[in-house]
Write a protein that holds these residues in place. Structure first.
Motif, mmCIF file in Angstrom:
data_model
loop_
_atom_site.group_PDB
_atom_site.id
_atom_site.type_symbol
_atom_site.label_atom_id
_atom_site.label_comp_id
_atom_site.label_asym_id
_atom_site.label_seq_id
_atom_site.Cartn_x
_atom_site.Cartn_y
_atom_site.Cartn_z
ATOM 1 N N SER A 70 -7.274 10.119 3.370
ATOM 2 C CA SER A 70 -7.345 9.298 4.577
ATOM 3 C C SER A 70 -7.733 7.872 4.212
ATOM 4 O O SER A 70 -8.119 7.580 3.076
ATOM 5 C CB SER A 70 -8.377 9.877 5.536
ATOM 6 N N ALA A 71 -7.646 6.989 5.192
ATOM 7 C CA ALA A 71 -8.029 5.588 4.962
ATOM 8 C C ALA A 71 -9.490 5.496 4.521
ATOM 9 O O ALA A 71 -9.840 4.738 3.611
ATOM 10 C CB ALA A 71 -7.793 4.772 6.228
ATOM 11 N N ALA A 72 -10.372 6.278 5.156
ATOM 12 C CA ALA A 72 -11.801 6.234 4.806
ATOM 13 C C ALA A 72 -12.035 6.720 3.386
ATOM 14 O O ALA A 72 -12.883 6.178 2.667
ATOM 15 C CB ALA A 72 -12.592 7.079 5.802
ATOM 16 N N GLU A 73 -11.282 7.732 2.967
ATOM 17 C CA GLU A 73 -11.470 8.287 1.624
ATOM 18 C C GLU A 73 -11.004 7.335 0.529
ATOM 19 O O GLU A 73 -11.435 7.433 -0.616
ATOM 20 C CB GLU A 73 -10.728 9.618 1.504
ATOM 21 N N ARG A 74 -10.115 6.413 0.870
ATOM 22 C CA ARG A 74 -9.594 5.494 -0.142
ATOM 23 C C ARG A 74 -10.557 4.348 -0.456
ATOM 24 O O ARG A 74 -10.379 3.637 -1.435
ATOM 25 C CB ARG A 74 -8.261 4.893 0.337
ATOM 26 N N ARG A 75 -11.539 4.120 0.399
ATOM 27 C CA ARG A 75 -12.493 3.008 0.208
ATOM 28 C C ARG A 75 -11.754 1.676 0.046
ATOM 29 O O ARG A 75 -11.813 1.004 -0.974
ATOM 30 C CB ARG A 75 -13.405 3.275 -0.969
ATOM 31 N N ILE A 76 -11.048 1.329 1.099
ATOM 32 C CA ILE A 76 -10.284 0.079 1.158
ATOM 33 C C ILE A 76 -11.051 -0.924 2.006
ATOM 34 O O ILE A 76 -11.622 -0.584 3.043
ATOM 35 C CB ILE A 76 -8.899 0.331 1.798
ATOM 36 N N GLY A 77 -11.052 -2.174 1.591
ATOM 37 C CA GLY A 77 -11.539 -3.262 2.440
ATOM 38 C C GLY A 77 -10.353 -4.017 2.995
ATOM 39 O O GLY A 77 -9.459 -4.409 2.240
ATOM 40 N N PHE A 78 -10.300 -4.197 4.317
ATOM 41 C CA PHE A 78 -9.135 -4.826 4.953
ATOM 42 C C PHE A 78 -9.605 -6.034 5.750
ATOM 43 O O PHE A 78 -10.488 -5.925 6.590
ATOM 44 C CB PHE A 78 -8.446 -3.821 5.885
ATOM 45 N N VAL A 79 -8.976 -7.181 5.485
ATOM 46 C CA VAL A 79 -9.275 -8.406 6.233
ATOM 47 C C VAL A 79 -8.024 -8.801 6.991
ATOM 48 O O VAL A 79 -6.964 -9.030 6.398
ATOM 49 C CB VAL A 79 -9.709 -9.550 5.298
ATOM 50 N N PHE A 80 -8.137 -8.880 8.314
ATOM 51 C CA PHE A 80 -6.998 -9.179 9.173
ATOM 52 C C PHE A 80 -6.866 -10.682 9.400
ATOM 53 O O PHE A 80 -7.829 -11.435 9.269
ATOM 54 C CB PHE A 80 -7.138 -8.465 10.518
ATOM 55 N N GLN A 81 -5.666 -11.090 9.810
ATOM 56 C CA GLN A 81 -5.414 -12.514 10.054
ATOM 57 C C GLN A 81 -6.339 -13.059 11.141
ATOM 58 O O GLN A 81 -6.834 -14.180 11.041
ATOM 59 C CB GLN A 81 -3.957 -12.728 10.453
ATOM 60 N N HIS A 82 -6.553 -12.281 12.189
ATOM 61 C CA HIS A 82 -7.328 -12.772 13.331
ATOM 62 C C HIS A 82 -8.742 -12.187 13.331
ATOM 63 O O HIS A 82 -9.321 -11.960 14.399
ATOM 64 C CB HIS A 82 -6.594 -12.465 14.632
ATOM 65 N N TYR A 83 -9.271 -11.905 12.142
ATOM 66 C CA TYR A 83 -10.685 -11.595 11.900
ATOM 67 C C TYR A 83 -11.112 -10.216 12.408
ATOM 68 O O TYR A 83 -11.766 -9.477 11.702
ATOM 69 C CB TYR A 83 -11.613 -12.659 12.495
ATOM 70 N N ALA A 84 -10.788 -9.881 13.679
ATOM 71 C CA ALA A 84 -11.166 -8.588 14.275
ATOM 72 C C ALA A 84 -12.670 -8.349 14.190
ATOM 73 O O ALA A 84 -13.123 -7.225 13.952
ATOM 74 C CB ALA A 84 -10.396 -7.442 13.595
ATOM 75 N N LEU A 85 -13.471 -9.395 14.404
ATOM 76 C CA LEU A 85 -14.925 -9.235 14.429
ATOM 77 C C LEU A 85 -15.361 -8.670 15.779
ATOM 78 O O LEU A 85 -14.687 -8.846 16.801
ATOM 79 C CB LEU A 85 -15.608 -10.577 14.190
ATOM 80 N N PHE A 86 -16.504 -7.985 15.783
ATOM 81 C CA PHE A 86 -17.051 -7.467 17.028
ATOM 82 C C PHE A 86 -17.788 -8.594 17.735
ATOM 83 O O PHE A 86 -18.814 -9.096 17.234
ATOM 84 C CB PHE A 86 -17.988 -6.306 16.752
ATOM 85 N N PRO A 87 -17.310 -9.038 18.922
ATOM 86 C CA PRO A 87 -17.891 -10.226 19.550
ATOM 87 C C PRO A 87 -19.332 -10.029 20.013
ATOM 88 O O PRO A 87 -20.075 -11.003 20.153
ATOM 89 C CB PRO A 87 -16.962 -10.480 20.742
ATOM 90 N N HIS A 88 -19.742 -8.764 20.255
ATOM 91 C CA HIS A 88 -21.094 -8.511 20.765
ATOM 92 C C HIS A 88 -22.105 -8.319 19.645
ATOM 93 O O HIS A 88 -23.291 -8.079 19.916
ATOM 94 C CB HIS A 88 -21.081 -7.257 21.647
ATOM 95 N N MET A 89 -21.634 -8.423 18.389
ATOM 96 C CA MET A 89 -22.531 -8.238 17.243
ATOM 97 C C MET A 89 -22.770 -9.560 16.538
ATOM 98 O O MET A 89 -21.858 -10.395 16.433
ATOM 99 C CB MET A 89 -21.936 -7.245 16.237
ATOM 100 N N SER A 90 -23.955 -9.722 15.989
ATOM 101 C CA SER A 90 -24.259 -10.899 15.185
ATOM 102 C C SER A 90 -23.494 -10.841 13.873
ATOM 103 O O SER A 90 -22.908 -9.812 13.503
ATOM 104 C CB SER A 90 -25.757 -10.980 14.904
ATOM 105 N N VAL A 91 -23.512 -11.955 13.135
ATOM 106 C CA VAL A 91 -22.879 -11.988 11.820
ATOM 107 C C VAL A 91 -23.466 -10.893 10.936
ATOM 108 O O VAL A 91 -22.740 -10.149 10.261
ATOM 109 C CB VAL A 91 -23.074 -13.376 11.173
ATOM 110 N N ARG A 92 -24.782 -10.775 10.945
ATOM 111 C CA ARG A 92 -25.442 -9.764 10.112
ATOM 112 C C ARG A 92 -24.954 -8.360 10.468
ATOM 113 O O ARG A 92 -24.633 -7.549 9.592
ATOM 114 C CB ARG A 92 -26.953 -9.858 10.290
ATOM 115 N N ASP A 93 -24.875 -8.058 11.756
ATOM 116 C CA ASP A 93 -24.476 -6.713 12.180
ATOM 117 C C ASP A 93 -22.992 -6.458 11.929
ATOM 118 O O ASP A 93 -22.600 -5.326 11.645
ATOM 119 C CB ASP A 93 -24.801 -6.515 13.655
ATOM 120 N N ASN A 94 -22.167 -7.499 12.043
ATOM 121 C CA ASN A 94 -20.747 -7.332 11.721
ATOM 122 C C ASN A 94 -20.569 -6.938 10.263
ATOM 123 O O ASN A 94 -19.789 -6.033 9.938
ATOM 124 C CB ASN A 94 -19.983 -8.623 12.010
#
Length: 365
Positions: A70-94
């Motif tokens: 699965s995706a989780a088992e592969r240990r992949i880091g993915f960075v999207f073009q439009h960031y996909a950050l959680f708006p309700h979380m601080s930088v630290r929590d993201n």
């Protein structure tokens, strides 16, 4: 540890998107997937990430079959073009998010998570932003946070999909240099998707040029720039002047053109097409030459001219404006080709472009 892709194929309905992709990415390498929209770059990235599955072919990392994971088992880091950050979380929590949702057996303790996040904040040079929220950040800062979140879990492979596409030109240039430094310091295997040639060439160890679901060429940036392997790669990398030539004993010949600077090529005698960039043409005043300047327009640093022969051959060239003193419309000129790539077979004639061309003044306005 290498990522090995073999004979990978993917269709969406009746449309083939990937048609037999073969690629090996070595440990610690930074590889760019370069090509136009629709070439299959993002689909290939999603399959590596475990967000999509191929119809045929293989995908392995360090000898392990990743298509069975699965995706989780592969240990992949993915960075999207439009960031996909959680708006309700601080930088630290993201940044901490990926660590906090690991299975309990793999999840670090709170103190270790905090230490990892603090280290990444310093490493990515955003430690002063830890308590801000995404809406309070610039585009470049958000992209750094997105990269930090992807790196927090210690991914085996880091994937970036058009990572700078949403940023303005100056920020993109600054972040490219920064990302290369981050990659070299971290030593992570990195694959990124882009349609920007400059971005791919500045960042990548190797560039993979894709088109229509196939790989056209793989190589170091300078190799691909100087020696495009196919007409598509030549056109995509800016060799926009196409001239019909004739090969004789490995030498290219064309009426009215000086091709003596081109090296001998191992090509059969007969018709061929010379691909070159407008800057690869020297324009020299010559009263006996068959070409005349018919258009000239300045961009400030460059002078772009069109030269035409009595037989209808039309060639666009560009040269430093300060080196072009004395060139004017109506003047006879000789054209010396100093570099280019030759492919066997006839192509579009320079005198009859495939699409109606605008004048230079229209193109620059």
């Amino acid at each position: 540890m290498s990522l090995v892709i073999s004979h990978l194929a993917r269709r969406f309905g009746a449309t083939p998107v990937l048609r037999g992709i073969d690629l090996e990415v070595r440990q610690g390498e930074l590889v760019a997937l370069l090509g136009p929209s629709g070439s299959g770059k993002t689909t290939l990235l999603r399959i590596i990430a475990g967000l999509d599955w191929p119809d045929a072919g293989g995908l392995s990392f360090d000898g392990a079959d990743w298509l069975a994971k699965s995706a989780a088992e592969r240990r992949i880091g993915f960075v999207f073009q439009h960031y996909a950050l959680f708006p309700h979380m601080s930088v630290r929590d993201n940044i901490a998010f990926g660590l906090t949702v690991l299975p309990r057996a793999q999840r670090p303790g709170k103190a270790q998570i905090a230490a990892t996040v603090d280290g990444l904040l310093r490493f990515l040079q955003i430690d002063g932003l830890a308590d801000r929220y995404p809406a309070e950040l610039s585009g470049g800062q958000r992209q750094r946070v997105a990269l930090g979140r992807a790196m927090a879990t210690g991914p085996r492979v880091l994937l970036l999909d058009e990572p700078f596409g949403a940023l303005d030109a100056q920020v993109r240039r600054d972040l490219r240099r920064w990302l290369r430094g981050v990659h070299d310091s971290a030593g992570t295997t990195t694959i990124f998707v882009t349609h920007d040639q400059e971005e791919a060439f500045e960042l990548a160890d190797r560039v993979v040029v894709m088109n229509g679901g196939v790989i056209e060429q793989i190589g170091r940036p300078d190799e691909i720039y100087d020696h495009p392997a196919t007409p598509f790669v030549a056109r995509f990398l800016g060799l926009t002047v196409e001239l019909p030539v004739t090969m004789r004993a490995g030498r290219a010949q064309a009426a009215g053109l000086d091709l003596t600077a081109l090296p001998r090529r191992a090509l059969p005698d007969g018709p061929a097409t010379l691909f070159l960039r407008p800057a690869d043409i020297e324009v020299l005043p010559d009263t006996a030459a068959p070409f005349r300047v018919t258009e000239a327009a300045s961009t400030g640093a460059l002078l772009r001219i069109v030269a035409e022969s009595g037989t209808g051959c039309r060639i666009e060239a560009e040269l430093p404006r300060r080196d072009a003193r004395g060139l004017s419309v109506g003047q006879p000129v000789g054209l010396r080709i100093v570099a280019g790539q030759i492919f066997p077979g006839g192509g579009a004639s320079a005198a009859a472009p495939a699409e109606p061309s605008r004048t230079l003044k229209e193109a620059l306005s």
